[in-house]
Design a protein around this motif. Structure first.
Motif, mmCIF file in Angstrom:
data_model
loop_
_atom_site.group_PDB
_atom_site.id
_atom_site.type_symbol
_atom_site.label_atom_id
_atom_site.label_comp_id
_atom_site.label_asym_id
_atom_site.label_seq_id
_atom_site.Cartn_x
_atom_site.Cartn_y
_atom_site.Cartn_z
ATOM 1 N N ARG A 166 0.772 -1.354 0.092
ATOM 2 C CA ARG A 166 0.422 0.491 -0.073
ATOM 3 C C ARG A 166 0.965 1.313 0.158
ATOM 4 N NH1 ARG A 166 -5.525 -0.805 1.471
ATOM 5 N NH2 ARG A 166 -5.649 -3.052 2.054
ATOM 6 N N LYS A 167 2.297 1.021 1.203
ATOM 7 C CA LYS A 167 2.883 2.090 1.148
ATOM 8 C C LYS A 167 3.301 2.578 0.366
ATOM 9 C CE LYS A 167 4.842 5.895 3.377
ATOM 10 N NZ LYS A 167 5.897 4.852 4.559
ATOM 11 N N ASN A 198 0.795 4.020 -3.281
ATOM 12 C CA ASN A 198 -0.171 4.792 -3.006
ATOM 13 C C ASN A 198 1.412 7.000 -2.719
ATOM 14 O OD1 ASN A 198 -2.304 4.340 -1.514
ATOM 15 N ND2 ASN A 198 -1.114 4.762 0.469
ATOM 16 N N ALA A 221 1.153 6.532 -6.553
ATOM 17 C CA ALA A 221 -0.044 6.980 -6.894
ATOM 18 C C ALA A 221 0.585 8.827 -6.913
ATOM 19 C CB ALA A 221 -1.213 6.838 -6.111
ATOM 20 N N SER A 225 -4.969 1.301 -6.295
ATOM 21 C CA SER A 225 -4.118 2.557 -6.374
ATOM 22 C C SER A 225 -4.711 4.109 -7.395
ATOM 23 C CB SER A 225 -3.287 2.270 -7.653
ATOM 24 O OG SER A 225 -4.087 1.698 -8.904
ATOM 25 N N MET A 254 -6.032 6.389 -5.785
ATOM 26 C CA MET A 254 -5.525 8.172 -5.147
ATOM 27 C C MET A 254 -5.725 9.078 -6.622
ATOM 28 S SD MET A 254 -2.770 9.453 -2.620
ATOM 29 C CE MET A 254 -3.172 8.214 -1.422
#
Length: 539
Positions: free
Chosen positions: A287-288, A291, A294, A510, A512
């Motif tokens: 996730r990091k 992000n 993104a 993704s 974002m």
């Protein structure tokens, strides 16, 4: 008489110890914990057959030019199982407990590069044996130079598993116990045949496991492999078996199969099984990484203008990656404007002005080993032309429908099939192709691959399961001189998102980064702090 250590050497060691301690407190603290790697080793042990051992080697140090090496990157499997990120190392995992000469019980061994104050002054701190024990929680850890005298009888195991060797391992002539030495000593200890072919031995096992009434199927499988790999036709046993006309002949040929306990292919399948479903610890890092990627897309959308170059776009993305602490790019960054976007793995990124082209940006940050894979395609001048928007919105529509098939028990190929149907129908409606069933190269790839420690991550590519992360990346590419109206030439669009399979459906990790054409235009109308950056002109 006891040797006197020079004052300068003492001072160096003191300063080195102090600086190492300080650095350890200033480095990221969100790496995978030692317990994660221990559990992964335990899970692999459960997959190993009785009386077997799995052997892993660290990645090679690779030369860039002269005395300059590429930045070292650990082998993903080795990192997954140990957390160790240094070269010249070797790991052994045993299916059952072992006992050494001193009567100590162990189930894994790790050989690492030793501490060396002088080398560490040039190339950075090493953990050494004690550091690995303390930081990675492993008990049976030794210097790599100790493997030479290791009294491990590999002949007692039913199977010795390892991954295929590569031919790019250099012999560091002034370093004992390097990767070259470890591999050479391992091969000697297991009686590794000089002409060993992992694929051939896989087929040998198929022959041994096939009963007489099933031998015709085994022969057919061998012929299929030989069609894909010409070298297998040179193997007399395989060729004779494949061409035999009756069960009795095949049974006699099977007796000629060499009895060998090493296996250079089955470990791939075990690691695929382990790595395809992500744990919560892995998902946190994924996730990091996603992000971060993104945010890179968002910042470029705000900063982009027609006078920008592909390299500059790449630089903004990678600046954002570093700003958030990402150590690497997960793969070579792709920034293709106009016709360059039609090259699927375009990495030159050398167009000096974007002008009014669409810009395809396929980039992913790698954070603590885990990589994102996010693609957005945007107009350099902030506004889609009619033709650009038509192609873009078609790809978006295909992706939206593909998402709906990112479900537990669905196949990884299912999103691509529906995306292709929609794109073909749309291309026909736009007059770019004459028939929906027409064969063409405007959409030449699948939509989905697994994502994790590798951008094309390990998987057995069976049914989707909760915890898997896959990409969904439909695209349309219309190169110059295509057999369609010239107004479509040079338009390339790919939209790629990273999708987590859940119990109840899917999650777009993704999301974002804007995807809708209208959202992209709205974001590109905003100002960027990067536009205020003014550097001096250079000749």
């Amino acid at each position: 008489m006891r040797a006197i250590v020079p004052y300068t050497a003492v001072l160096f060691l003191i300063l080195f110890t102090i600086s190492s301690f300080r650095l350890s407190n200033d480095t990221p603290q969100d790496h995978l914990p030692a317990a994660f790697h221990q559990e992964r080793r335990n899970q692999l042990r459960k997959l190993l057959p009785p009386n077997s051992v799995a052997v892993f080697f660290a990645n090679a140090v690779r030369n860039r030019a002269n005395d300059v090496e590429y930045i070292y990157h650990q082998d993903p499997d080795f990192y997954y199982l140990t957390g160790y990120q240094e070269p010249h190392a070797m790991l052994m995992i045993f299916s059952e407990d072992q006992k050494n000469a001193q009567g100590e019980v162990y189930k894994e061994l790790l050989y690492v590069q030793p501490k060396d104050a002088l080398r560490e002054m040039w190339t950075g701190k090493r953990q050494g044996v004690e550091g690995v024990k303390q930081n990675l929680g492993m008990k049976q850890v030794f210097n790599n130079t100790d493997f030479t005298d290791a009294s491990i009888d590999f002949t007692k195991f039913n199977k010795v598993f390892f991954l295929p060797f590569h031919n790019d391992v250099r012999d560091e002539e002034n370093i004992k116990g390097d990767l070259y030495d470890l591999i050479a000593q391992f091969k000697q200890k297991v009686n590794y045949p000089a002409d060993y072919n992992a694929e051939a031995h896989q087929l040998y096992e198929l022959i041994q496991q096939s009963k007489a009434d099933k031998s015709v199927n085994a022969a057919q499988t061998i012929r299929s492999y030989q069609q894909m790999n010409e070298r297998l036709k040179e193997d007399k046993i395989l060729s004779d078996y494949a061409q035999a006309q009756d069960e009795k002949t095949r049974e006699e040929i099977a007796k000629q199969v060499p009895q060998i306990n090493i296996n250079g292919y089955a470990l791939d399948g075990m690691m695929n099984t382990l790595r395809e479903v992500k744990t919560q610890e892995e998902l946190k890092l994924l996730r990091k990484a996603i992000n971060i990627s993104a945010v890179g897309q968002i910042e470029v959308m705000k900063a982009m203008h027609p006078g920008m170059s592909e390299k500059e776009v790449q630089g903004i993305h990678e600046f954002v990656f570093r700003k958030y602490g990402a150590e690497f790019e997960g793969y070579p960054s792709i920034v293709g404007a106009g016709n360059n976007g039609c090259v699927l793995h375009y990495i030159e990124n050398n167009k000096t002005k974007l002008e009014n082209d669409l810009v395809l940006m396929d980039l992913g940050a790698e954070y603590h080993g885990y990589t994102a894979d996010v693609t957005r395609t945007i107009p350099a001048n902030g506004k889609f032309t009619k033709e650009q928007k038509a192609i873009y919105d078609l790809v978006y529509k295909a992706q939206e429908e593909a998402f709906k098939l990112c479900l537990t028990d669905s196949s990884v190929q299912a999103p691509g099939r529906v995306a292709r149907q929609i794109i073909n129908k749309g291309l026909k409606e736009l007059g770019i192709i004459a028939d929906e069933n027409e064969r063409h190269l405007y959409f030449p790839h699948g939509t989905s691959h697994h994502l994790g420690l590798d951008v094309h991550d390990r998987s057995n590519y069976g049914a989707l399961k909760p915890g898997m992360v896959i990409t969904v990346e439909p695209g349309i590419y219309i190169p110059d001189s295509s057999k369609c109206d010239k107004k479509w030439w040079g338009i390339a669009v790919r939209i790629e998102d990273d999708i987590l399979i859940t119990e109840k459906g899917y999650e777009n990790l993704s999301k974002m980064a804007p995807r809708k054409s209208e959202e992209i235009e709205a974001l590109m109308a905003k100002s960027s702090v990067l536009n205020k950056l003014a550097l001096p002109k250079l000749d």
